[in-house]
Design an enzyme around this catalytic site. Sequence first.
Site, short mmCIF file in Angstrom:
data_model
loop_
_atom_site.label_atom_id
_atom_site.label_comp_id
_atom_site.label_asym_id
_atom_site.label_seq_id
_atom_site.Cartn_x
_atom_site.Cartn_y
_atom_site.Cartn_z
CG ASP A 88 -1.68 1.21 1.47
OD1 ASP A 88 -2.30 1.68 0.51
OD2 ASP A 88 -1.69 1.73 2.61
CG ASP A 90 -2.07 7.50 0.51
OD1 ASP A 90 -1.13 8.28 0.28
OD2 ASP A 90 -3.06 7.38 -0.24
#
Length: 297
Positions: A88, A90
């Site tokens: 991922d 963020d």
Amino acid sequence: MPQILTLVAPPGGLDAALLPRLRDALQALGASTGAADWLAPEEAVDLPFDGLAAEQAVAAARAALGEAPVDAIAVPAEGRRKRLLLADMDSTIVTSETLDEIAAYAGLKEEIAAITRRSMNGELDFRQALIARVGMLRGLPVSALDRTWEATALTPGARALVATMRANGAHCTLVSGGFTFFTGRVAALVGFHAHYSNTLEIADGRLTGKVGEPILDRDAKLATLKRLAAELSLPLEAALTVGDGANDLAMIQAAGLGIAFRAKPVVAAAARARVDHADLRALLFVQGYRAAEIRED
């Protein structure tokens, strides 16, 4: 010993005096333990064990460690080093939520950040929450994206994670519910082979308030994991996934090694492995890499 319990702390934070307490806790549950193997002085150590389920070993370790800022993860000794990484972006590879930071330039950071928190904790549907937040930014100039990028910082250990796994033959991919404007830049900066994310629609130098279709959500992250594993002829057991939000949970649970990194409560509770204290280099130590093997570029 068929399993390994790895302890990882911020540099200088792992006290060797914790090991006898940990060994006693495991043996009290009927486990046999091997000799400790330090991967990095005062930072990471492996403790082989047998006769106990991984979940039991981790629970015993956390109880024995008490309030010490040390992460504990148990994995099978065989196949520790993974050949596919899906990360991922963020609050994982970068320290911020880029959409929230964009919103600051519209004077809506707190309002949009509140929606983000609920979405990442699984309280709101990701797709609907994304559409709503982006809709609130209609008319914002593209310059806000540039200014957000200038202030975006990498999470410590991000470059080392990707550089070391790439050097050892792993395919590294960034998969994000965020936006290509940022994932493309992060992928180039960190060294990911590829990136997948959402697209912000822009017209006449301003955001239209719309997200391009199809939207990359929780199901799409899991589908990307399965697709890449198939393309590389790898079992899911050979994959490492990492993220912090509810939209990461499906891929975290499906991978051979899925790690919740400084994750939202719902994700931390559901993941088999989590890192709460150390940086992203912890993902290398859990795979058995030693400090001397870790690369930065």
